[in-house]
Design an enzyme around this catalytic site. Structure first.
Site, PDB file in Angstrom:
ATOM      1  CD  GLU A   1     111.585  -8.556  92.885  1.00 48.40           C
ATOM      2  OE1 GLU A   1     112.444  -9.371  92.925  1.00 48.40           O
ATOM      3  OE2 GLU A   1     111.389  -7.727  92.053  1.00 48.40           O
TER       4      GLU A   1
HETATM    5  N1  COS Z   1     113.772 -21.884  96.716  1.00 44.08           N
HETATM    6  C1  COS Z   1     113.098 -23.014  96.314  1.00 44.08           C
HETATM    7  N2  COS Z   1     112.347 -23.503  97.138  1.00 44.08           N
HETATM    8  C2  COS Z   1     111.835 -22.889  98.375  1.00 44.08           C
HETATM    9  C3  COS Z   1     112.652 -21.463  98.662  1.00 44.08           C
HETATM   10  C4  COS Z   1     113.560 -21.052  97.730  1.00 44.08           C
HETATM   11  N3  COS Z   1     114.302 -20.017  98.325  1.00 44.08           N
HETATM   12  N4  COS Z   1     112.216 -21.214 100.038  1.00 44.08           N
HETATM   13  C5  COS Z   1     111.320 -22.512 100.353  1.00 44.08           C
HETATM   14  N5  COS Z   1     111.143 -23.091  99.229  1.00 44.08           N
HETATM   15  C6  COS Z   1     110.351 -24.663  99.362  1.00 44.08           C
HETATM   16  C7  COS Z   1     110.800 -25.149 100.440  1.00 44.08           C
HETATM   17  O1  COS Z   1     112.060 -26.238 100.007  1.00 44.08           O
HETATM   18  C8  COS Z   1     109.675 -26.124 100.938  1.00 44.08           C
HETATM   19  O2  COS Z   1     109.282 -27.169  99.880  1.00 44.08           O
HETATM   20  P1  COS Z   1     108.689 -28.531 100.413  1.00 44.08           P
HETATM   21  O3  COS Z   1     107.394 -28.315 100.218  1.00 44.08           O
HETATM   22  O4  COS Z   1     108.968 -29.391  99.033  1.00 44.08           O
HETATM   23  O5  COS Z   1     109.435 -29.140 101.401  1.00 44.08           O
HETATM   24  C9  COS Z   1     108.537 -25.017 100.640  1.00 44.08           C
HETATM   25  O6  COS Z   1     109.129 -24.080  99.639  1.00 44.08           O
HETATM   26  C10 COS Z   1     108.106 -24.387 101.915  1.00 44.08           C
HETATM   27  O7  COS Z   1     109.176 -23.905 102.384  1.00 44.08           O
HETATM   28  P2  COS Z   1     109.120 -23.074 103.959  1.00 44.08           P
HETATM   29  O8  COS Z   1     108.246 -23.942 104.627  1.00 44.08           O
HETATM   30  O9  COS Z   1     110.707 -22.621 104.342  1.00 44.08           O
HETATM   31  O10 COS Z   1     108.279 -21.684 103.612  1.00 44.08           O
HETATM   32  P3  COS Z   1     107.322 -21.002 104.517  1.00 44.08           P
HETATM   33  O11 COS Z   1     105.837 -21.185 104.222  1.00 44.08           O
HETATM   34  O12 COS Z   1     107.897 -21.038 105.860  1.00 44.08           O
HETATM   35  O13 COS Z   1     107.710 -19.308 103.907  1.00 44.08           O
HETATM   36  C11 COS Z   1     108.965 -17.311 103.466  1.00 44.08           C
HETATM   37  C12 COS Z   1     109.042 -18.841 103.916  1.00 44.08           C
HETATM   38  C13 COS Z   1     108.398 -16.635 104.705  1.00 44.08           C
HETATM   39  C14 COS Z   1     110.319 -17.227 103.600  1.00 44.08           C
HETATM   40  C15 COS Z   1     108.314 -17.199 102.263  1.00 44.08           C
HETATM   41  O14 COS Z   1     106.778 -17.155 102.528  1.00 44.08           O
HETATM   42  C16 COS Z   1     108.650 -15.789 101.771  1.00 44.08           C
HETATM   43  O15 COS Z   1     109.664 -15.652 101.148  1.00 44.08           O
HETATM   44  N6  COS Z   1     107.745 -14.810 101.971  1.00 44.08           N
HETATM   45  C17 COS Z   1     107.910 -13.581 101.125  1.00 44.08           C
HETATM   46  C18 COS Z   1     106.880 -13.500  99.922  1.00 44.08           C
HETATM   47  C19 COS Z   1     107.370 -12.507  99.028  1.00 44.08           C
HETATM   48  O16 COS Z   1     108.475 -12.118  98.622  1.00 44.08           O
HETATM   49  N7  COS Z   1     106.183 -11.692  98.539  1.00 44.08           N
HETATM   50  C20 COS Z   1     106.420 -10.424  97.781  1.00 44.08           C
HETATM   51  C21 COS Z   1     106.452 -10.917  96.384  1.00 44.08           C
HETATM   52  S1  COS Z   1     106.563  -9.446  95.698  1.00 44.08           S
HETATM   53  S2  COS Z   1     106.878 -10.062  93.769  1.00 44.08           S
END
Ligand code: COS
Length: 383
Positions: free
Chosen positions: A366
C-alpha cells in the site's frame, strides 16, 4: 488536545481483544504454517461478518455499523496483536475494496455492491498493481476500451489480497493510454465474469494465511454502469482509497509490534539466567522500555490520523507519517522480540518470528515506506 478514548471506544477495543483471543489465537500458529486462507475466510465472513465488522465504518443505511475510524484503528490493533493475516484481509474490506464505491460510486452502485459487502454477505478485493506498475501506477498496461455501452478489459494485476475468494473487485485500467495517470479509470468487476480468471496463489514470507493472487483479464466485458466516477478519475480514486488503506496498514504495524512485545515481555519476566530473571539486566529491560515507547508513539500517530479521517479533515500527510512510523516500529520491535527470546525466538512454535515475518510486508504494501517519505516531503515542502 485531548488524549482520551470514549467509554464506547474503550469498550469496543476490549470486545475486539476478547474476540481475537477467542477466535483468532487458537489457530493462528497452524494457519501460518499451512499458509491457508480458508479458515481466515470463515472467520471474516462468518464470525466477523455476522457481527457487522465488515461494515464497521459505513453508515447504517449502507449496511454498516456507523462507527468511526478510531474504532477501525483500535480494532485493527487488537486483531493484529494476535494475527496480522486476518487484519490484512479485514483492512481491504474497510478501505481499498469499498472506499471507491462509498466515496465515488452512484447510489445504484452503493446499493448493489457496497451494501452486501458492508453486511458481510460478500467479500471484496482491489486491483491496482501490475508487473511493471508498482509505485508508479501511471504506467499500468491494463486497458479498458469502450465499445457501445460496455468496456472490454485486457491485462493483469498482481499481489491482489482476497483474490479468488472475493466476489467484488475494484480494478483500474487505462481508458486513455496517452494521458498517464490521468488516463486511468476505475471499474467494478464481479467474480465469474467471462474472461476474468486468477493466477496461482503466492508462497510468501509472511501474512501466510492471507491470500494474494494474480487477476487476469482476457476480453472481459464490463457494462458502462460499472465504471466508478468519470473516465480519467481512476488515479484519484485509487489514491483516496490508499490513504484509508494506509491507516489500516499503520494499525497492522501497531498490532504486529504489540503482539511480539507481549510475547517478549512474558518471556523476559519468567526466563531465569545467572540466578535472576533476565529483566534484571538493563540490556533487556532497556530494550523492553524502548519497544514499549515506540509502540506508544505508533499508537498515538495512528490514532491521530484516524481522528482526522473521522472528522473529515485532511489526513494524507499524517497517515503517510503513521504508516512510516508504525511499520518501521513493527519491523524493529518484532526483531528485538525475537532477540529477547534468544534461541526460542527462532522457533516457529513461539510465534515471535511470525510477527517479524509479517512486519516486513507492512513496510512494503500500500505504498512502500520510501513512497510515504515522498508523500510527506511533498506536503512539508509546500507548507
Ligand atoms: N488523494 C486524492 N487525490 C490524490 C492524492 C490523494 N492522496 N494524491 C494525489 N492525488 C491526485 C492529485 O490531486 C492529482 O490530481 P489532479 O490530476 O486533479 O491534479 C493527481 O492525483 C496526481 O497527483 P500527483 O501529481 O501528486 O501524483 P504523482 O503522480 O506525483 O504520484 C505518488 C504521487 C508517488 C505519491 C503516488 O503515485 C503513489 O502513492 N504511488 C504509490 C502507489 C501505491 O501505493 N502502490 C501500491 C499499491 S498496493 S494496493
Amino acid at each position: 488536545m485531548i488524549f482520551e478514548l470514549t467509554e464506547e471506544q474503550l469498550e469496543f477495543q476490549k470486545s475486539m481483544r476478547e474476540f481475537a483471543l477467542k477466535e483468532l489465537a487458537p489457530g493462528a500458529l497452524q494457519r501460518d504454517i499451512d499458509g491457508d486462507f480458508s479458515e481466515v475466510y470463515d472467520i471474516l465472513m462468518n464470525k466477523m461478518g455476522s457481527k457487522g465488522l465488515l461494515g464497521l465504518t459505513f453508515p447504517k443505511e449502507y449496511g454498516g455499523l456507523g462507527k468511526s475510524y478510531m474504532e477501525f484503528a483500535l480494532g485493527m490493533f487488537e486483531l493484529c496483536r494476535i494475527d496480522v493475516s486476518v487484519g490484512a484481509s479485514w483492512s481491504v474490506c474497510l478501505s481499498l475494496g469499498t472506499i471507491p464505491l462509498y466515496r465515488f460510486g452512484t447510489e445504484e452502485q452503493k446499493q448493489k455492491y457496497l451494501v452486501p459487502l458492508a453486511r458481510g454477505e460478500k467479500l471484496c478485493a482491489f486491483g491496482l498493481t501490475e508487473r511493471e506498475a508498482g509505485s508508479d501506477v501511471s504506467v499500468m498496461k491494463t486497458t479498458a476500451v469502450r465499445s457501445g455501452d460496455k468496456y472490454i478489459i485486457n491485462g493483469h494485476k498482481i499481489y491482489i489480497t482476497n483474490a479468488g475468494y472475493a466476489d467484488t473487485y475494484i480494478i483500474f485500467a487505462k481508458t486513455d493510454e496517452s494521458k498517464g495517470s490521468r488516463g486511468i479509470s476505475a471499474f467494478i468487476l464481479e467474480k465469474g465474469t467471462p474472461g476474468f480468471s486468477f493466477g496461482e496463489e503466492y508462497n510468501k514470507m509472511g501474512i501466510r494465511s492471507s491470500i494474494q493472487r494474480e487477476l487476469i483479464f482476457e476480453d472481459v466485458c464490463v457494462p458502462v454502469e460499472n465504471r466508478i466516477g468519470e473516465e480519467g478519475e481512476g488515479f484519484k480514486i485509487a489514491m483516496t482509497a490508499l490513504d484509508v488503506g494506509r491507516l489500516g496498514v499503520a494499525a497492522q504495524g501497531v498490532g504486529a509490534a504489540w503482539g511480539a512485545y507481549d510475547i517478549a515481555l512474558e518471556h523476559a519476566k519468567n526466563r531465569v539466567q545467572f540466578g535472576k530473571p533476565i529483566t534484571a539486566n538493563q540490556a533487556v529491560s532497556f530494550k523492553l522500555a524502548e519497544m514499549a515507547t515506540s509502540i506508544e508513539l505508533s499508537k498515538l500517530i495512528t490514532l491521530k490520523a484516524a481522528y482526522l479521517l473521522s472528522k473529515g479533515l485532511p489526513f494524507s500527510k499524517e497517515v503517510a507519517m503513521a504508516k512510516l512510523v508504525a511499520t518501521d516500529t513493527a519491523m524493529k520491535v518484532t526483531t528485538e522480540a525475537v532477540q529477547i527470546l534468544g534461541g526460542k525466538g527462532y522457533l516457529v512454535e513461539n510465534q515471535a518470528e511470525r510477527f517479524m515475518r509479517d512486519a516486513k510486508i507492512l513496510q512494503i504494501y500500500e505504498g512502500t515506506n520510501e513512497i510515504q517519505k515522498l508523500v510527506i516531503a511533498g506536503y512539508i515542502l509546500k507548507e
